[in-house]
Design a protein around this motif. Structure first.
Motif, PDB file in Angstrom:
ATOM      1  N   UNK A  39       4.226   4.711  -3.124  1.00  0.00           N
ATOM      2  CA  UNK A  39       4.932   3.596  -3.753  1.00  0.00           C
ATOM      3  C   UNK A  39       3.954   2.852  -4.656  1.00  0.00           C
ATOM      4  N   UNK A  40       4.478   2.003  -5.528  1.00  0.00           N
ATOM      5  CA  UNK A  40       3.594   1.090  -6.233  1.00  0.00           C
ATOM      6  C   UNK A  40       2.994   0.121  -5.223  1.00  0.00           C
ATOM      7  N   UNK A  41       1.818  -0.381  -5.537  1.00  0.00           N
ATOM      8  CA  UNK A  41       1.128  -1.272  -4.620  1.00  0.00           C
ATOM      9  C   UNK A  41       1.979  -2.466  -4.210  1.00  0.00           C
ATOM     10  N   UNK A  42       2.161  -2.632  -2.897  1.00  0.00           N
ATOM     11  CA  UNK A  42       2.918  -3.755  -2.371  1.00  0.00           C
ATOM     12  C   UNK A  42       4.415  -3.604  -2.453  1.00  0.00           C
ATOM     13  N   UNK A  43       4.904  -2.482  -2.960  1.00  0.00           N
ATOM     14  CA  UNK A  43       6.346  -2.274  -3.136  1.00  0.00           C
ATOM     15  C   UNK A  43       6.833  -1.241  -2.124  1.00  0.00           C
ATOM     16  N   UNK A  69      -4.063   8.420 -11.651  1.00  0.00           N
ATOM     17  CA  UNK A  69      -2.978   8.090 -12.579  1.00  0.00           C
ATOM     18  C   UNK A  69      -3.468   6.978 -13.499  1.00  0.00           C
ATOM     19  N   UNK A  70      -3.574   7.278 -14.767  1.00  0.00           N
ATOM     20  CA  UNK A  70      -4.200   6.359 -15.719  1.00  0.00           C
ATOM     21  C   UNK A  70      -3.214   5.308 -16.212  1.00  0.00           C
ATOM     22  N   UNK A  71      -3.018   4.278 -15.390  1.00  0.00           N
ATOM     23  CA  UNK A  71      -2.220   3.133 -15.800  1.00  0.00           C
ATOM     24  C   UNK A  71      -2.716   1.902 -15.044  1.00  0.00           C
ATOM     25  N   UNK A  72      -2.028   0.801 -15.218  1.00  0.00           N
ATOM     26  CA  UNK A  72      -2.478  -0.462 -14.614  1.00  0.00           C
ATOM     27  C   UNK A  72      -1.957  -0.666 -13.204  1.00  0.00           C
ATOM     28  N   UNK A  73      -1.183   0.284 -12.690  1.00  0.00           N
ATOM     29  CA  UNK A  73      -0.614   0.127 -11.356  1.00  0.00           C
ATOM     30  C   UNK A  73      -1.622   0.506 -10.273  1.00  0.00           C
ATOM     31  N   UNK A  74      -1.466  -0.089  -9.109  1.00  0.00           N
ATOM     32  CA  UNK A  74      -2.076   0.445  -7.898  1.00  0.00           C
ATOM     33  C   UNK A  74      -0.985   1.169  -7.127  1.00  0.00           C
ATOM     34  N   UNK A  75      -1.385   2.062  -6.224  1.00  0.00           N
ATOM     35  CA  UNK A  75      -0.411   2.846  -5.469  1.00  0.00           C
ATOM     36  C   UNK A  75      -0.754   2.808  -3.988  1.00  0.00           C
ATOM     37  N   UNK A  76       0.304   2.771  -3.170  1.00  0.00           N
ATOM     38  CA  UNK A  76       0.166   2.800  -1.714  1.00  0.00           C
ATOM     39  C   UNK A  76       0.529   4.188  -1.208  1.00  0.00           C
ATOM     40  N   UNK A  77      -0.258   4.682  -0.264  1.00  0.00           N
ATOM     41  CA  UNK A  77       0.028   5.948   0.393  1.00  0.00           C
ATOM     42  C   UNK A  77       0.538   5.672   1.797  1.00  0.00           C
ATOM     43  N   UNK A  78       1.691   6.253   2.120  1.00  0.00           N
ATOM     44  CA  UNK A  78       2.272   6.140   3.461  1.00  0.00           C
ATOM     45  C   UNK A  78       2.341   7.522   4.091  1.00  0.00           C
ATOM     46  N   UNK A  79       2.358   7.551   5.426  1.00  0.00           N
ATOM     47  CA  UNK A  79       2.467   8.798   6.169  1.00  0.00           C
ATOM     48  C   UNK A  79       3.440   8.605   7.322  1.00  0.00           C
ATOM     49  N   UNK A  80       4.260   9.644   7.545  1.00  0.00           N
ATOM     50  CA  UNK A  80       5.154   9.621   8.708  1.00  0.00           C
ATOM     51  C   UNK A  80       5.174  11.005   9.337  1.00  0.00           C
ATOM     52  N   UNK A  81       5.546  11.069  10.598  1.00  0.00           N
ATOM     53  CA  UNK A  81       5.765  12.366  11.218  1.00  0.00           C
ATOM     54  C   UNK A  81       6.959  13.038  10.554  1.00  0.00           C
ATOM     55  N   UNK A  82       7.012  14.363  10.637  1.00  0.00           N
ATOM     56  CA  UNK A  82       8.000  15.096   9.844  1.00  0.00           C
ATOM     57  C   UNK A  82       9.450  14.846  10.238  1.00  0.00           C
ATOM     58  N   UNK A  83       9.687  14.241  11.399  1.00  0.00           N
ATOM     59  CA  UNK A  83      11.054  13.953  11.821  1.00  0.00           C
ATOM     60  C   UNK A  83      11.386  12.466  11.698  1.00  0.00           C
TER      61      UNK A  83
END
Length: 452
Positions: free
Chosen positions: A193-197, A146-160
């Protein structure tokens, strides 16, 4: 349906390098060779082929990928190679958009990602060691395109589980790859999410990850009509099949084509007829703009220019992120009917992907021909052999100019020309819809409309 002829992995070290980088990996019993895969992240690109060239000038085709797609994982001998990214214009002669070098090491996967303007694309190279110790486990990481100045966080959870139970995989900025994390095989939901958010910008539906392997998630800007600032995640394994994960919190979009010659300006209602129409006073033979609505199942009704009910209780299902077109037409019994088609969300630049709909009740089926200047229906490479009445098919045409024909073939294969368009140049960025219709005012009684 007729058609035209026409991850990530255990890291002992993870680096973003220029092509031609080297690795000290020595391989393993499970992964003794080197491995390479190519992903096309250039939104305005054509179908692009990766080719490696050995020192003796032997050429090795790794595979090709359209935008948001990838080649399968290819096994190679370790060593240094020249590389080319090629495509085939309408002229038929191969064109090279980028050359570079790459070094492959045993036991290591090299992941190449093309991005940016296709006229002068960038090529990112990621290298990481294959993991041969996974036991009912997989690894996952996210590449941020994604070409912008943001960093992004990836989260994972079980489907339930809810987002409050999700675990942070890691963070990445533009052109960066997160560190890989290991999880038990199973069904999971991904969040961005945005980085740290903690505000969720993207939530996937549940996806089953059952292979003991490495997966890459490529985060990119969504494409399609009115994509806005929406995000998309492409899930890449070791095959050529890339799964685009939809944001289940996003809305859907639809548009209407009014082929009802006896309605005058029609109005379309979703659900209650007493509500404000979703699309009001749509003239005959007109394609509306897209309307954005909350995803769901909708009862669709059509009224004429006097407010009289023409059709009621049609069903339109709009999943999250869906983009659809609805064609209202008069069927063989002179009653109102509707056909719903799913529109392509790919950028329409070098290749145009759109739907063709047949509402001509006089024949069980028709054929379509797409003819460039200097060609005829006899030698064109682009045609649909069979399109049944009240049916649709997906069409893919390379950029250029075409005259389009709708033809009926009798039992002796004799052709009857029903209708044709003017010579038309396909316009970049347009989402087309092709309609074969009845038309009382034409000499043949039919017409072929290319709407956008």
């Amino acid at each position: 349906m007729s058609t035209l002829r026409i991850l990530a992995l255990a890291i002992s070290s993870l680096t973003l390098t220029a092509c031609g980088g080297s690795s000290d990996s020595s391989g393993s019993d499970t992964y003794p060779d080197s491995y390479i895969q190519f992903y096309n992240g250039s939104a305005n690109s054509a179908n692009t082929t990766l080719q490696l060239i050995e020192a003796d000038d032997d050429e090795i085709a790794i595979g090709s990928a359209t935008f948001a797609d990838a080649t399968s994982l290819v096994t190679m001998e370790g060593g240094s190679y020249d590389l080319e990214l090629n495509w085939t214009p309408a002229s038929g002669e191969t064109a090279t958009v980028r050359t570079d070098k790459v070094t492959l090491a045993d036991g290591e996967k090299t992941f190449l990602a093309m991005l940016g303007d296709f006229n002068s694309p960038e090529l990112l190279t990621f290298k990481f060691s294959r993991d041969d110790e996974l036991d009912d486990q997989f690894k996952v990481a996210m590449l941020d395109l994604v070409n912008n100045s943001n960093s992004y966080d990836l989260y994972i959870s079980e489907d339930d589980q809810a987002f409050s139970d999700a675990k942070l995989v890691n963070s990445a900025s533009y052109k960066g790859l997160t560190q890989f994390q290991t999880y038990d095989t199973g069904s999971y939901i991904f969040y961005v999410t945005k980085g740290g958010d903690k505000t969720v910008l993207f939530k996937s539906d549940a996806v089953t990850l059952s292979y003991e392997t490495e997966y890459l998630l490529v985060l990119r800007s969504a494409t399609g009509p009115s994509a806005g600032n929406k995000l998309a995640l492409d899930l890449i394994g070791n095959t050529t099949s890339v799964t685009t994960l939809e944001d289940i919190t996003s809305n859907a979009q639809f548009r209407i084509y009014n082929s009802m010659n006896n309605t005058g300006t029609g109005s379309v209602f979703l659900g209650d007829l007493t509500a404000t129409p979703a699309i009001a006073k749509l003239p005959i033979d007109t394609l509306s703009a897209y309307t954005e609505v909350v995803a769901g199942d909708y009862r669709v009704s059509l009224t004429d220019d006097k407010g009289a009910l023409v059709m009621r209780n049609g069903l339109m299902t709009l999943s999250q992120g869906a983009v659809k077109s609805v064609v209202f037409y008069q069927d063989a019994n002179d009653k109102a009917a509707a056909i719903t088609v799913t529109d392509s969300k790919t950028p329409q630049v070098y290749d145009f992907v759109f739907n063709a709909v047949n509402t001509i009740p006089d024949y069980d089926q028709v054929s379509l021909y797409f003819v460039k200047p200097g060609y005829t229906m006899e030698n064109t490479a682009y045609y649909v052999t069979t399109l049944n009445y009240a049916s649709q098919t997906s069409v893919t045409l390379p950029a250029g100019e075409y005259t389009m024909y709708v033809v009926h073939k009798d039992n002796n294969n004799n052709k009857i020309l029903l209708a044709q368009t003017e010579l038309t140049k396909l316009v970049s960025g347009s989402n087309y819809l092709l309609l074969a219709e009845k038309e009382q005012n034409s000499l043949s009684g039919f017409k072929l409309t290319l709407a956008k």
